[in-house]
Design a protein around this motif. Structure first.
Motif, PDB file in Angstrom:
ATOM      1  N   UNK A  95       0.839  -1.196   0.000  1.00 41.40           N
ATOM      2  CA  UNK A  95       0.000   0.000   0.000  1.00 41.40           C
ATOM      3  C   UNK A  95       0.874   1.246   0.000  1.00 41.40           C
ATOM      4  N   UNK A  96       0.780   2.042  -1.074  1.00 43.21           N
ATOM      5  CA  UNK A  96       1.599   3.256  -1.178  1.00 43.21           C
ATOM      6  C   UNK A  96       0.701   4.431  -1.569  1.00 43.21           C
ATOM      7  N   UNK A  97       0.870   5.543  -0.879  1.00 43.10           N
ATOM      8  CA  UNK A  97       0.041   6.720  -1.152  1.00 43.10           C
ATOM      9  C   UNK A  97       0.917   7.845  -1.691  1.00 43.10           C
ATOM     10  N   UNK A  98       0.314   8.707  -2.486  1.00 43.25           N
ATOM     11  CA  UNK A  98       1.070   9.785  -3.112  1.00 43.25           C
ATOM     12  C   UNK A  98       1.028  11.072  -2.307  1.00 43.25           C
ATOM     13  N   UNK A  99       2.003  11.947  -2.587  1.00 35.30           N
ATOM     14  CA  UNK A  99       2.092  13.217  -1.880  1.00 35.30           C
ATOM     15  C   UNK A  99       2.749  14.240  -2.797  1.00 35.30           C
ATOM     16  N   UNK A 106      12.382  13.872   0.230  1.00 32.67           N
ATOM     17  CA  UNK A 106      12.061  12.940   1.320  1.00 32.67           C
ATOM     18  C   UNK A 106      11.531  13.622   2.575  1.00 32.67           C
ATOM     19  N   UNK A 107      12.150  14.763   2.947  1.00 30.31           N
ATOM     20  CA  UNK A 107      11.757  15.348   4.243  1.00 30.31           C
ATOM     21  C   UNK A 107      10.303  15.814   4.239  1.00 30.31           C
ATOM     22  N   UNK A 108       9.793  16.217   3.066  1.00 31.31           N
ATOM     23  CA  UNK A 108       8.378  16.597   2.970  1.00 31.31           C
ATOM     24  C   UNK A 108       7.470  15.406   3.290  1.00 31.31           C
ATOM     25  N   UNK A 109       7.980  14.219   3.039  1.00 31.60           N
ATOM     26  CA  UNK A 109       7.207  13.007   3.361  1.00 31.60           C
ATOM     27  C   UNK A 109       7.190  12.791   4.880  1.00 31.60           C
ATOM     28  N   UNK A 110       8.352  12.938   5.516  1.00 31.47           N
ATOM     29  CA  UNK A 110       8.392  12.728   6.974  1.00 31.47           C
ATOM     30  C   UNK A 110       7.516  13.745   7.713  1.00 31.47           C
ATOM     31  N   UNK A 111       7.535  14.997   7.223  1.00 30.21           N
ATOM     32  CA  UNK A 111       6.756  16.014   7.952  1.00 30.21           C
ATOM     33  C   UNK A 111       5.252  15.848   7.696  1.00 30.21           C
ATOM     34  N   UNK A 112       4.884  15.089   6.683  1.00 29.69           N
ATOM     35  CA  UNK A 112       3.453  14.829   6.429  1.00 29.69           C
ATOM     36  C   UNK A 112       3.021  13.435   6.867  1.00 29.69           C
ATOM     37  N   UNK A 160       3.327   0.623   5.236  1.00 28.38           N
ATOM     38  CA  UNK A 160       2.793   1.375   4.098  1.00 28.38           C
ATOM     39  C   UNK A 160       3.867   2.335   3.608  1.00 28.38           C
ATOM     40  N   UNK A 161       3.621   2.896   2.428  1.00 30.21           N
ATOM     41  CA  UNK A 161       4.605   3.815   1.869  1.00 30.21           C
ATOM     42  C   UNK A 161       3.977   5.142   1.503  1.00 30.21           C
ATOM     43  N   UNK A 162       4.800   6.187   1.472  1.00 29.50           N
ATOM     44  CA  UNK A 162       4.379   7.477   0.929  1.00 29.50           C
ATOM     45  C   UNK A 162       5.393   7.834  -0.156  1.00 29.50           C
ATOM     46  N   UNK A 163       4.870   8.215  -1.316  1.00 28.58           N
ATOM     47  CA  UNK A 163       5.736   8.455  -2.473  1.00 28.58           C
ATOM     48  C   UNK A 163       5.574   9.876  -2.961  1.00 28.58           C
ATOM     49  N   UNK A 164       6.649  10.406  -3.489  1.00 28.93           N
ATOM     50  CA  UNK A 164       6.601  11.774  -4.000  1.00 28.93           C
ATOM     51  C   UNK A 164       7.583  11.932  -5.162  1.00 28.93           C
ATOM     52  N   UNK A 165       7.160  12.715  -6.162  1.00 27.00           N
ATOM     53  CA  UNK A 165       8.056  13.061  -7.265  1.00 27.00           C
ATOM     54  C   UNK A 165       8.125  14.579  -7.328  1.00 27.00           C
ATOM     55  N   UNK A 166       9.306  15.125  -7.444  1.00 23.55           N
ATOM     56  CA  UNK A 166       9.362  16.578  -7.551  1.00 23.55           C
ATOM     57  C   UNK A 166      10.779  17.097  -7.651  1.00 23.55           C
ATOM     58  N   UNK A 178      17.133  19.409 -10.192  1.00 20.89           N
ATOM     59  CA  UNK A 178      16.819  18.115 -10.796  1.00 20.89           C
ATOM     60  C   UNK A 178      15.542  17.583 -10.167  1.00 20.89           C
ATOM     61  N   UNK A 179      15.095  16.422 -10.651  1.00 21.30           N
ATOM     62  CA  UNK A 179      13.869  15.853 -10.083  1.00 21.30           C
ATOM     63  C   UNK A 179      14.150  14.485  -9.495  1.00 21.30           C
ATOM     64  N   UNK A 180      13.457  14.202  -8.410  1.00 17.71           N
ATOM     65  CA  UNK A 180      13.627  12.915  -7.739  1.00 17.71           C
ATOM     66  C   UNK A 180      12.297  12.169  -7.676  1.00 17.71           C
ATOM     67  N   UNK A 181      12.405  10.857  -7.572  1.00 20.92           N
ATOM     68  CA  UNK A 181      11.234  10.005  -7.339  1.00 20.92           C
ATOM     69  C   UNK A 181      11.576   9.230  -6.071  1.00 20.92           C
ATOM     70  N   UNK A 182      10.870   9.541  -4.993  1.00 28.31           N
ATOM     71  CA  UNK A 182      11.269   8.956  -3.713  1.00 28.31           C
ATOM     72  C   UNK A 182      10.097   8.257  -3.029  1.00 28.31           C
ATOM     73  N   UNK A 183      10.430   7.130  -2.423  1.00 27.14           N
ATOM     74  CA  UNK A 183       9.458   6.393  -1.610  1.00 27.14           C
ATOM     75  C   UNK A 183      10.013   6.270  -0.198  1.00 27.14           C
ATOM     76  N   UNK A 184       9.200   6.594   0.797  1.00 25.84           N
ATOM     77  CA  UNK A 184       9.551   6.270   2.181  1.00 25.84           C
ATOM     78  C   UNK A 184       8.612   5.140   2.586  1.00 25.84           C
ATOM     79  N   UNK A 185       9.204   4.006   2.916  1.00 25.56           N
ATOM     80  CA  UNK A 185       8.424   2.815   3.274  1.00 25.56           C
ATOM     81  C   UNK A 185       8.494   2.650   4.804  1.00 25.56           C
ATOM     82  N   UNK A 186       7.360   2.812   5.461  1.00 28.38           N
ATOM     83  CA  UNK A 186       7.303   2.747   6.934  1.00 28.38           C
ATOM     84  C   UNK A 186       6.902   1.333   7.347  1.00 28.38           C
ATOM     85  N   UNK A 187       7.687   0.745   8.238  1.00 23.29           N
ATOM     86  CA  UNK A 187       7.373  -0.636   8.628  1.00 23.29           C
ATOM     87  C   UNK A 187       7.773  -0.883  10.079  1.00 23.29           C
ATOM     88  N   UNK A 188       7.329  -2.015  10.606  1.00 27.97           N
ATOM     89  CA  UNK A 188       7.680  -2.378  11.977  1.00 27.97           C
ATOM     90  C   UNK A 188       9.178  -2.675  12.026  1.00 27.97           C
TER      91      UNK A 188
END
Ligand code: ATP
Length: 522
Positions: free
Chosen positions: A73-77, A212-218, A232-238, A257-267
């Motif tokens: 399960x991955x959600x966009x941001x 990436x840090x925009x993902x952690x703060x959200x 679950x994951x949160x993904x962002x491109x920008x 430049x542009x990045x495509x990043x996924x932060x995958x949160x798990x136990x």
């Protein structure tokens, strides 16, 4: 299959094609350009968007099946580029996002110290010569010319390992004499800006150096609003911005430049399992885009390369023309532990633990981060797609010959430049031609087909020049299919479809054309 000689593609060839055919231009070129900044032209924009969309589709909308057989399960941001500067204090970027640099007092050039090599005479005496990694041939040329010596009598050491006392006898890469390079010093890569009308330190902010840090703060917003369950994951491109000391190698290392990043949160107990999963999965994904497996490799970081909080990190590397036979980074997959959430929890004072309702326990998730460059990915696609072939002219018999990029065709052959993009990624999917431009019935039918197909795909229309010339123009931008309306089309509603790589032709009914194209990857 091509051999190494035919596939090593110089950056000059790629930048030439990109400029000539509207993929990538130097930013603000009419004002002399700006080092480290690039603009994407009409075809480059399509190519970049297609890569971006492929990542989003395969990571967010239809992500892979996880190691336990469940779809992940991955959600966009889409977070802002400028954020509260405290974010960058917490992440460690303000204090620690540094590269060592050395200046040349004579040429005013600035170099990443860890990208410089120094040739020193093995005997101990005499001048040394510095060069950027990858430009060893330049240093060797200067040794022969300036020191009248044989380069094999020199040892090569990384610049940061040079004894400062030896600086005085080393020639910088662009210097006309020795002793002009400064000792390496740390340089922060963050671009600064000021918010509002005042420009004092209180108004200081930064352009983000990673998404990436925009993902952690959200992270907390997503947990609170989207009813997600670990993992679950949160993904962002920008866009990301780094004030690189030596931007180089075309779009490989730029300042914007542009990045495509996924932060995958798990136990925490499952983090290793997910790390192994994502490293393998990301390598597989690049292969699924048609990148040759032997041009990709996994490189596990040595323990001394790892950040103090990280237990493992592996890069997906590609064999670029300018690194060949070595490989260079395309994507990094890092096991970040709970470092980022801990940091933001401490700096913000906001609890970032995840509450597991089933077990009634709280946990600070661990994070696995696959982080890739979208624009660096575009360079990989360009490098991977570029081919030159010699095709027989007129009476010459036989099929096409593979050519060394940049070489001239033999008698009886002409050169064909072809970009072999996977259909999914090609900037233009189909080109429609009327056989002759002065026959209104052909033109009208071709224009009708063009208007119909372009509702679904990026489609070109071209009526100028001989059909062979039109094919060549489309080959050079990587259009997988060319469709010609001829006199038979007027009678029986069929068209000739010509395939880019094989140059094979097939007659297809117009009514079946969309399905035919879809079956072939569009
Ligand atoms: P390097 O060591 O090459 O400076 P990095 O390890 O700092 O890169 P990361 O911070 O892991 O890179 O960034 C993730 C990805 O973002 C990289 O794998 C790369 O694809 C891309 N990237 C990073 N810096 C740049 C840049 N200056 N220009 C283009 N892409 C970049």
């Amino acid at each position: 299959m091509q051999n190494d000689k035919t596939t090593k593609i110089s950056l000059d060839i790629l930048t030439g094609l990109c400029k000539r055919r509207g993929f990538i231009f130097q930013s603000s070129e009419i004002y002399g350009g700006l080092n480290g900044f690039w603009d994407y032209g009409p075809l480059g924009t399509e190519l970049k968007n297609n890569l971006r969309d492929a990542w989003w589709q395969d990571m967010v909308r239809s992500p892979p099946v996880g190691p336990d057989g469940e779809v992940v399960n991955i959600l966009g941001l889409d977070s802002s580029i400028i954020q509260n500067p405290r974010v960058w204090e917490a992440s460690g970027h303000v204090g620690g996002f540094n590269d060592p640099m050395s200046d040349c007092r004579e040429s005013k050039s600035r170099y990443r110290a860890d990208h410089l090599l120094v040739y020193l005479p093995a005997s101990g005496d005499g001048h040394g010569f510095a060069c950027l990694t990858g430009n060893e041939a330049d240093a060797e040329k200067r040794i022969r010319k300036q020191a009248k010596a044989d380069p094999s009598a020199y040892k090569v050491i990384p610049f940061p390992e040079l004894n400062p006392a030896d600086l005085a006898r080393v020639w910088g890469p662009d210097a006309t004499g020795p002793g002009t390079l400064t000792e390496p010093r740390q340089f922060n890569l963050m671009f600064k800006t000021y918010i509002g009308a005042a420009s004092g330190e209180d108004n200081l902010a930064y352009l983000r150096p990673e998404t990436a840090q925009g993902i952690f703060t959200n992270y907390k917003h997503v947990v609170d609003t989207m009813r997600v369950k670990l993992p679950f994951g949160i993904a962002q491109i920008g866009k990301s911005f780094r004030n690189e000391v030596t931007p180089r190698n075309f779009i490989f290392r730029s300042r914007e430049f542009e990045q495509m990043e996924l932060e995958w949160f798990c136990h925490p107990d499952e983090a290793q399992k997910w790390y192994d999963f994502w490293v393998a999965e990301r390598l597989k994904w690049w292969e699924s885009l048609g990148i040759r497996a032997e041009y990709l490799q996994r490189r596990d970081h040595d323990p001394d390369e790892l950040a103090h909080y990280s237990t493992a990190c592996a890069d997906v590397e590609y064999r670029y023309g300018f690194t060949d036979p070595e490989y260079g980074e395309l994507e990094g997959v890092a096991h970040r532990g709970d470092y980022d959430l801990t940091q933001h929890q401490t700096f913000s004072g906001t609890k970032l633990e995840y509450f597991d309702q089933e077990t009634n326990t709280r946990v600070l998730p661990h994070v696995i981060e696959p982080s890739s460059g979208l624009t660096r990915g575009v360079l990989v696609l360009l490098n991977e797609a570029y081919r030159e072939e010699f095709v027989p002219k007129g009476d010459t018999e036989g099929g096409p010959l593979e050519a060394v990029p940049g070489s001239q065709p033999p008698e009886g052959y002409e050169k064909r430049v072809v970009m072999r993009f996977a259909p999914r990624l090609a900037p233009v999917k189909v080109a429609v031609f009327p056989l002759l431009k002065n026959r209104p019935e052909l033109v009208e039918k071709a224009k009708t087909l063009h208007a119909d197909l372009r509702r679904e795909w990026a489609v070109d229309y071209d009526q100028t020049g001989a059909i062979g010339r039109r094919y060549r123009r489309q080959d050079e931008i990587g259009t997988p299919f060319c469709v010609t309306i001829d006199f038979d089309s007027l009678e029986d509603d069929t068209v000739t479809v010509r395939e880019r790589d094989s140059m094979g032709q097939e007659r297809v009914a117009i009514g079946d054309l969309r399905a035919w194209l879809r079956d072939r990857g569009l």
